[in-house]
Enzyme design. Structure first.
Site, PDB file in Angstrom:
ATOM      1  N   VAL A  96       0.810  -1.219   0.000  1.00 53.99           N
ATOM      2  CA  VAL A  96       0.000   0.000   0.000  1.00 53.99           C
ATOM      3  C   VAL A  96       0.845   1.271   0.000  1.00 53.99           C
ATOM      4  O   VAL A  96       0.299   2.373  -0.080  1.00 53.99           O
ATOM      5  CB  VAL A  96      -0.972   0.041   1.209  1.00 53.99           C
ATOM      6  CG1 VAL A  96      -1.956  -1.096   1.141  1.00 53.99           C
ATOM      7  CG2 VAL A  96      -0.221   0.069   2.536  1.00 53.99           C
ATOM      8  N   LYS A  97       2.177   1.122   0.082  1.00 54.21           N
ATOM      9  CA  LYS A  97       3.042   2.296   0.126  1.00 54.21           C
ATOM     10  C   LYS A  97       3.307   2.827  -1.288  1.00 54.21           C
ATOM     11  O   LYS A  97       2.813   2.305  -2.278  1.00 54.21           O
ATOM     12  CB  LYS A  97       4.344   1.960   0.852  1.00 54.21           C
ATOM     13  CG  LYS A  97       4.153   1.488   2.294  1.00 54.21           C
ATOM     14  CD  LYS A  97       3.499   2.548   3.130  1.00 54.21           C
ATOM     15  CE  LYS A  97       3.277   2.217   4.598  1.00 54.21           C
ATOM     16  NZ  LYS A  97       3.849   1.059   5.180  1.00 54.21           N
ATOM     17  N   HIS A  98       4.136   3.863  -1.385  1.00 48.88           N
ATOM     18  CA  HIS A  98       4.319   4.551  -2.667  1.00 48.88           C
ATOM     19  C   HIS A  98       4.948   3.661  -3.735  1.00 48.88           C
ATOM     20  O   HIS A  98       4.588   3.737  -4.907  1.00 48.88           O
ATOM     21  CB  HIS A  98       5.164   5.803  -2.457  1.00 48.88           C
ATOM     22  CG  HIS A  98       4.453   6.859  -1.689  1.00 48.88           C
ATOM     23  ND1 HIS A  98       4.435   6.868  -0.312  1.00 48.88           N
ATOM     24  CD2 HIS A  98       3.704   7.918  -2.094  1.00 48.88           C
ATOM     25  CE1 HIS A  98       3.709   7.901   0.105  1.00 48.88           C
ATOM     26  NE2 HIS A  98       3.253   8.547  -0.954  1.00 48.88           N
TER      27      HIS A  98
END
Length: 397
Positions: free
Chosen positions: A194-196
């Site tokens: 879910v991170k960049h």
């Protein structure tokens, strides 16, 4: 039924092929892709060194170890974070000291840090909540005043930037990426889906200090070194080329070349990912700014927000209906989430002696906060869908 999660990875054909190439190569782990990704990540952020780990939690643990955090020490952080920020210090026998937050950004309130410093304090760990940088100028000034170390938890903030407003650093008007470590000893990132950018699971520590860099390297590999120049045994010269030394109690925290290849491919697209997140945030703002449902995220003058999360804070009249609102939104295809339950509310920390009520603004923030979907693959139609369902739910209350 259409369902929009709060966060999601963005994998394309280039990413897939980068992994396939490694799978067909001689090295699946401990190979050349690790060094390559570390070099590219350090270059992107403007730091001298990057060390990869198999999770953001492992990276936090390694960073705290490298600055010498140990039993009896205290470290200052925020309760509005994932539990790993605090847990990684507890692994080493240290005690977290929680400082209250800014109501608008959700970040640690730098103006309240000094009151929590004791003769046992060794470290400050600001968390760039949701992708909005903390006020690192103020935090660095406090750390320098009390001779404390600073480790930035940037797990939400890869691609975010800090804009210097003060000439005391001789860099007035300059912009630094989170991870440049201009105002800290180390910065930690996470590459969870879910991170960049993602490597599946994974993390990294960035630093400008060679001393920490070398400790990070050895910590992630069982505490073992094969560097002849660092051997401690007096008779090591008589050993063969196979010789190695375990010099501290390290861990197997290594990232694989498979993950590193994916990370490098993702890193090429990071600027575009962040720009798309900012576009979505702008569209949300244009839709919700006139409505009286919740307060919207803000961007301070010193920050370039990377919007890992788009957090809203319920107005007073809706706070008591948060459970209903959450369920209704999810039931209508909007995969909202809450970030976070204050760390010291967790049963483990209650057993350590922490009590509710120590950070009242953080607790109020938790009662109000809901994270709306935001990720690069969201279309404008997806954003409109989310907005329409939110309006439907709130109008029905």
């Amino acid at each position: 039924m259409k369902y929009i999660p709060y966060g999601k990875q963005n994998i394309d054909e280039e990413d897939i092929q980068s992994v396939v190439e490694v799978l067909m190569s001689d090295f699946l782990t401990q190979g050349p892709k690790i060094d390559e990704f570390e070099e590219k990540l350090a270059e992107f952020c403007g730091a001298k060194y990057a060390v990869l780990f198999n999770s953001g939690t492992a990276a936090l643990h390694a960073a705290y170890f490298s600055i010498g955090l140990s039993k009896g020490d205290e470290f200052i952080t925020t309760p509005i974070t994932f539990v790993a920020t605090a847990n990684a210090g507890v692994y080493l026998g240290a005690k977290p000291v929680f400082v209250d937050i800014e109501k608008d950004t959700g970040n640690i309130d730098a103006g309240k840090i000094e009151d929590k410093i004791s003769d046992r304090t060794k470290l400050i760990v600001p968390v760039h909540y949701a992708g909005h940088p903390c006020d690192m100028k103020k935090i660095k000034e406090i750390a320098d005043k009390y001779n404390l170390k600073v480790v930035e938890d940037g797990c939400h903030a890869l691609g975010a930037e800090y804009i210097v407003q003060c000439s005391s650093f001789n860099v007035q008007g300059s912009t630094f990426k989170v991870g440049s470590c201009q105002f800290s000893d180390m910065t930690v990132f996470s590459f969870h889906p879910v991170k960049h950018i993602t490597t599946g699971e994974g993390g990294a520590v960035l630093t400008n200090k060679k001393e920490y860099y070398e400790k990070l390297l050895i910590f992630r590999t069982h505490g073992i070194t094969r560097d002849v120049s660092k051997f401690k045994a007096q008779d090591s010269a008589s050993e063969g080329d196979w010789y190695y030394e375990m010099q501290c109690l390290g861990y197997n925290y290594r990232m694989t070349d498979i993950q590193a290849a994916l990370g490098m491919s993702q890193l090429k697209k990071l600027d575009n990912f962040v720009e798309r997140r900012r576009q979505i945030a702008k569209k949300y703002y244009s839709i919700f700014k006139e409505l009286d449902y919740f307060d919207l995220p803000e961007e301070k003058v010193y920050a370039h927000h990377s919007y890992h999360l788009y957090h809203v804070r319920l107005k007073d009249k809706y706070v008591r209906r948060k459970v209903d609102i959450f369920r209704m939104l999810r039931g209508n295809g909007v995969g909202v989430q809450v970030h976070y339950i204050p760390v010291y509310w967790q049963p483990f920390y209650e057993e350590l002696g922490f009590k509710k009520g120590i950070c009242t603004d953080a607790e109020d923030f938790y009662r109000r906060e809901i994270s709306l979907p935001i990720y690069p693959a969201m279309t404008d139609e997806d954003v409109d869908f989310v907005a329409s369902k939110i309006d439907e739910v709130f109008r029905s209350l």
